[in-house]
Design a protein around this motif. Structure first.
Motif, PDB file in Angstrom:
ATOM      1  N   ILE A  58     -14.647  -1.215 -46.298  1.00 29.66           N
ATOM      2  CA  ILE A  58     -15.706  -1.715 -45.756  1.00 29.66           C
ATOM      3  C   ILE A  58     -15.595  -3.182 -45.373  1.00 29.66           C
ATOM      4  CG2 ILE A  58     -18.374  -2.290 -45.837  1.00 29.66           C
ATOM      5  CD1 ILE A  58     -18.712   0.117 -47.429  1.00 29.66           C
ATOM      6  N   GLY A  59     -15.386  -3.732 -44.131  1.00 26.83           N
ATOM      7  CA  GLY A  59     -15.348  -4.812 -43.553  1.00 26.83           C
ATOM      8  C   GLY A  59     -16.747  -5.448 -43.269  1.00 26.83           C
ATOM      9  N   ASP A  60     -16.376  -6.806 -42.526  1.00 26.88           N
ATOM     10  CA  ASP A  60     -17.441  -7.340 -42.045  1.00 26.88           C
ATOM     11  C   ASP A  60     -17.351  -7.642 -40.565  1.00 26.88           C
ATOM     12  OD1 ASP A  60     -18.929  -7.945 -44.580  1.00 26.88           O
ATOM     13  OD2 ASP A  60     -17.198  -8.926 -45.095  1.00 26.88           O
ATOM     14  N   ILE A  61     -18.565  -7.820 -39.736  1.00 26.85           N
ATOM     15  CA  ILE A  61     -18.397  -8.527 -38.323  1.00 26.85           C
ATOM     16  C   ILE A  61     -19.723  -9.231 -38.070  1.00 26.85           C
ATOM     17  CG2 ILE A  61     -19.587  -6.057 -37.650  1.00 26.85           C
ATOM     18  CD1 ILE A  61     -17.769  -6.118 -35.205  1.00 26.85           C
ATOM     19  N   TYR A  62     -19.621  -9.974 -37.243  1.00 34.27           N
ATOM     20  CA  TYR A  62     -20.805 -10.816 -36.864  1.00 34.27           C
ATOM     21  C   TYR A  62     -20.258 -11.354 -35.416  1.00 34.27           C
ATOM     22  CZ  TYR A  62     -18.159 -15.389 -37.569  1.00 34.27           C
ATOM     23  OH  TYR A  62     -17.504 -16.465 -37.542  1.00 34.27           O
ATOM     24  N   TYR A  63     -21.486 -11.402 -34.415  1.00 31.42           N
ATOM     25  CA  TYR A  63     -21.075 -11.910 -33.050  1.00 31.42           C
ATOM     26  C   TYR A  63     -22.175 -12.306 -32.382  1.00 31.42           C
ATOM     27  CZ  TYR A  63     -23.259  -7.123 -32.321  1.00 31.42           C
ATOM     28  OH  TYR A  63     -24.212  -6.297 -32.056  1.00 31.42           O
ATOM     29  N   GLY A  64     -22.013 -12.961 -31.454  1.00 35.18           N
ATOM     30  CA  GLY A  64     -23.454 -13.808 -30.735  1.00 35.18           C
ATOM     31  C   GLY A  64     -23.113 -13.159 -29.152  1.00 35.18           C
ATOM     32  N   MET A 100     -27.614  -9.531 -18.087  1.00 37.50           N
ATOM     33  CA  MET A 100     -29.023  -9.885 -18.007  1.00 37.50           C
ATOM     34  C   MET A 100     -29.663 -10.595 -18.935  1.00 37.50           C
ATOM     35  SD  MET A 100     -32.150  -6.951 -17.315  1.00 37.50           S
ATOM     36  CE  MET A 100     -32.125  -6.659 -19.278  1.00 37.50           C
ATOM     37  N   ILE A 101     -29.293 -10.292 -20.246  1.00 39.73           N
ATOM     38  CA  ILE A 101     -29.903 -11.067 -21.409  1.00 39.73           C
ATOM     39  C   ILE A 101     -29.512 -12.630 -21.091  1.00 39.73           C
ATOM     40  CG2 ILE A 101     -29.259 -11.468 -23.780  1.00 39.73           C
ATOM     41  CD1 ILE A 101     -28.744  -8.494 -24.127  1.00 39.73           C
ATOM     42  N   LEU A 102     -28.169 -12.635 -20.962  1.00 39.86           N
ATOM     43  CA  LEU A 102     -27.821 -14.291 -20.793  1.00 39.86           C
ATOM     44  C   LEU A 102     -28.558 -14.861 -19.541  1.00 39.86           C
ATOM     45  CD1 LEU A 102     -23.941 -13.936 -20.963  1.00 39.86           C
ATOM     46  CD2 LEU A 102     -25.346 -14.861 -22.533  1.00 39.86           C
ATOM     47  N   ALA A 151     -35.518 -11.015 -23.104  1.00 44.52           N
ATOM     48  CA  ALA A 151     -34.039 -11.190 -23.589  1.00 44.52           C
ATOM     49  C   ALA A 151     -34.174 -10.688 -24.999  1.00 44.52           C
ATOM     50  CB  ALA A 151     -33.969 -12.584 -23.511  1.00 44.52           C
ATOM     51  N   ILE A 152     -34.884 -10.728 -25.774  1.00 47.94           N
ATOM     52  CA  ILE A 152     -34.819 -10.360 -27.340  1.00 47.94           C
ATOM     53  C   ILE A 152     -34.841  -8.639 -27.197  1.00 47.94           C
ATOM     54  CG2 ILE A 152     -36.161 -10.327 -29.359  1.00 47.94           C
ATOM     55  CD1 ILE A 152     -37.137 -13.144 -29.024  1.00 47.94           C
ATOM     56  N   ALA A 153     -35.868  -8.185 -26.291  1.00 48.10           N
ATOM     57  CA  ALA A 153     -35.816  -6.967 -26.409  1.00 48.10           C
ATOM     58  C   ALA A 153     -34.671  -6.192 -25.914  1.00 48.10           C
ATOM     59  CB  ALA A 153     -36.939  -6.352 -25.563  1.00 48.10           C
ATOM     60  N   SER A 154     -34.014  -6.834 -24.654  1.00 44.62           N
ATOM     61  CA  SER A 154     -32.945  -6.260 -24.166  1.00 44.62           C
ATOM     62  C   SER A 154     -31.792  -6.367 -25.315  1.00 44.62           C
ATOM     63  CB  SER A 154     -32.499  -7.158 -22.927  1.00 44.62           C
ATOM     64  OG  SER A 154     -33.602  -7.006 -21.949  1.00 44.62           O
ATOM     65  N   PHE A 155     -31.819  -7.273 -25.970  1.00 43.54           N
ATOM     66  CA  PHE A 155     -30.527  -7.342 -27.152  1.00 43.54           C
ATOM     67  C   PHE A 155     -30.820  -6.287 -27.927  1.00 43.54           C
ATOM     68  CE2 PHE A 155     -28.799  -8.649 -31.082  1.00 43.54           C
ATOM     69  CZ  PHE A 155     -27.478  -9.020 -30.665  1.00 43.54           C
ATOM     70  N   VAL A 156     -31.897  -5.967 -28.508  1.00 45.53           N
ATOM     71  CA  VAL A 156     -32.373  -4.900 -29.265  1.00 45.53           C
ATOM     72  C   VAL A 156     -32.028  -3.452 -28.558  1.00 45.53           C
ATOM     73  CG1 VAL A 156     -34.034  -3.657 -30.772  1.00 45.53           C
ATOM     74  CG2 VAL A 156     -34.126  -6.145 -30.554  1.00 45.53           C
ATOM     75  N   ALA A 157     -32.262  -3.619 -27.407  1.00 49.29           N
ATOM     76  CA  ALA A 157     -31.980  -2.149 -26.952  1.00 49.29           C
ATOM     77  C   ALA A 157     -30.217  -2.150 -26.761  1.00 49.29           C
ATOM     78  CB  ALA A 157     -32.350  -2.159 -25.360  1.00 49.29           C
ATOM     79  N   ALA A 158     -29.656  -3.120 -26.620  1.00 47.29           N
ATOM     80  CA  ALA A 158     -28.153  -3.085 -26.468  1.00 47.29           C
ATOM     81  C   ALA A 158     -27.731  -2.655 -27.819  1.00 47.29           C
ATOM     82  CB  ALA A 158     -27.560  -4.268 -26.050  1.00 47.29           C
ATOM     83  N   SER A 188     -29.539 -16.711 -35.097  1.00 50.65           N
ATOM     84  CA  SER A 188     -29.512 -17.132 -33.606  1.00 50.65           C
ATOM     85  C   SER A 188     -30.706 -16.000 -33.136  1.00 50.65           C
ATOM     86  CB  SER A 188     -28.313 -16.844 -33.035  1.00 50.65           C
ATOM     87  OG  SER A 188     -27.284 -17.672 -33.193  1.00 50.65           O
ATOM     88  N   PHE A 189     -30.828 -14.808 -33.370  1.00 47.98           N
ATOM     89  CA  PHE A 189     -31.792 -13.805 -33.024  1.00 47.98           C
ATOM     90  C   PHE A 189     -33.215 -14.528 -33.471  1.00 47.98           C
ATOM     91  CE2 PHE A 189     -34.511 -10.217 -33.669  1.00 47.98           C
ATOM     92  CZ  PHE A 189     -34.412  -9.745 -32.500  1.00 47.98           C
ATOM     93  N   TRP A 190     -33.471 -14.763 -34.747  1.00 46.17           N
ATOM     94  CA  TRP A 190     -34.597 -15.024 -35.062  1.00 46.17           C
ATOM     95  C   TRP A 190     -34.963 -16.669 -34.435  1.00 46.17           C
ATOM     96  CZ3 TRP A 190     -37.125 -11.469 -36.646  1.00 46.17           C
ATOM     97  CH2 TRP A 190     -36.523 -10.354 -37.225  1.00 46.17           C
ATOM     98  N   ILE A 191     -34.145 -17.301 -33.984  1.00 49.80           N
ATOM     99  CA  ILE A 191     -34.243 -18.677 -33.254  1.00 49.80           C
ATOM    100  C   ILE A 191     -35.009 -18.346 -31.956  1.00 49.80           C
ATOM    101  CG2 ILE A 191     -32.935 -20.458 -32.049  1.00 49.80           C
ATOM    102  CD1 ILE A 191     -31.213 -20.614 -34.646  1.00 49.80           C
ATOM    103  N   CYS A 192     -34.510 -17.237 -31.376  1.00 50.93           N
ATOM    104  CA  CYS A 192     -35.297 -16.878 -29.995  1.00 50.93           C
ATOM    105  C   CYS A 192     -36.450 -16.353 -30.485  1.00 50.93           C
ATOM    106  CB  CYS A 192     -34.180 -15.637 -29.406  1.00 50.93           C
ATOM    107  SG  CYS A 192     -32.790 -16.254 -28.668  1.00 50.93           S
TER     108      CYS A 192
END
Length: 232
Positions: A58-64, A100-102, A151-158, A188-192
């Motif tokens: 099990i590894g880790d991942i994070y991204y923006g 579109m999110i950007l 934008a937040i909803a679009s990221f959640v959908a992605a 970053s998500f919660w900042i939005c």
């Protein structure tokens, strides 16, 4: 020039709009929208790992929105690799949704500045047009908050419907297949979310600024004229 009561509330409105502007910039720059745990399914299948041995795979991942980092755990120790969304990785994702999110975030930046400008306008003068007054401030804050929410909803959908994390985890992987076992939204998500909340708070602030203050009436004493005053 508006009274001190309205000036103070409009000042708070402009400060909240500027804070929203700064928060969006931070969210764009910091690559911590989502983090997760990824399981090296290929490694597990090769060694027929038991439940106790799964932790080794099990590894880790994070991204923006622009870059991220992945740590692979395939039984030979952790191997860290950094990646960028543009120009190559975006082809493996839902490119239209990501772009579109950007665009929504950049539009929210502009709308936050406009709402701040309208608040400052109402601080220094009383607008002669209704659209430039409190109604205009509310309008631009509704637009800015709505765009941020979209934008937040679009990221959640992605993430939920387009397997964003799994696609990123398996980018350019020819030997190993990774499966996402855990996901969680990061700062970053919660900042939005906080940015959108700032615009919602502005609506409350503008509503409070329209509350009329009670007028302070000074009691005027009636002068009594006596006969002595007349003779004098």
């Amino acid at each position: 020039m508006p009274g001190w009561f309205k000036t103070a509330w409009y000042g708070l409105t402009s400060l909240l709009s500027f804070s929203s502007f700064i928060l969006i910039i931070v969210a764009l720059v910091v690559p911590h929208w989502l983090s997760g745990k990824i399981l090296c399914q290929t490694g597990v299948d090769l060694v027929n790992a038991t439940d106790r041995e799964l932790v080794k795979f099990i590894g880790d991942i994070y991204y923006g929105l622009f870059r991220g980092c992945k740590v692979r755990q395939c039984g030979l120790g952790g191997r860290q690799s950094h990646f960028t969304i543009f120009p190559h990785l975006v082809k493996e994702l839902n490119a239209g949704l990501h772009v579109m999110i950007l665009l929504l975030l950049f539009l929210a930046l502009a709308l936050a500045l406009v709402s701040m400008g309208f608040a400052i306008l109402n601080m220094i003068q009383v607008p002669y047009r209704a659209v430039n007054g409190p109604g205009g401030i509310c309008l631009w804050n509704v637009l800015a908050g709505g765009v941020m929410a979209l934008a937040i909803a679009s990221f959640v959908a992605a993430v939920k419907f387009h397997d964003l994390t799994e696609r990123i985890a398996n980018f350019q992987e020819k030997l190993f297949q990774f499966v996402v076992v855990e996901e969680q939204y990061e700062e970053s998500f919660w900042i939005c979310v906080a940015s959108a909340s700032a615009h919602a708070a502005n609506l409350v602030v503008v509503a409070i600024s329209q509350i009329p203050l009670p007028e302070i009436k000074t009691k005027i004493e009636e002068a009594t004229v006596t006969a002595e005053d007349i003779l004098y």
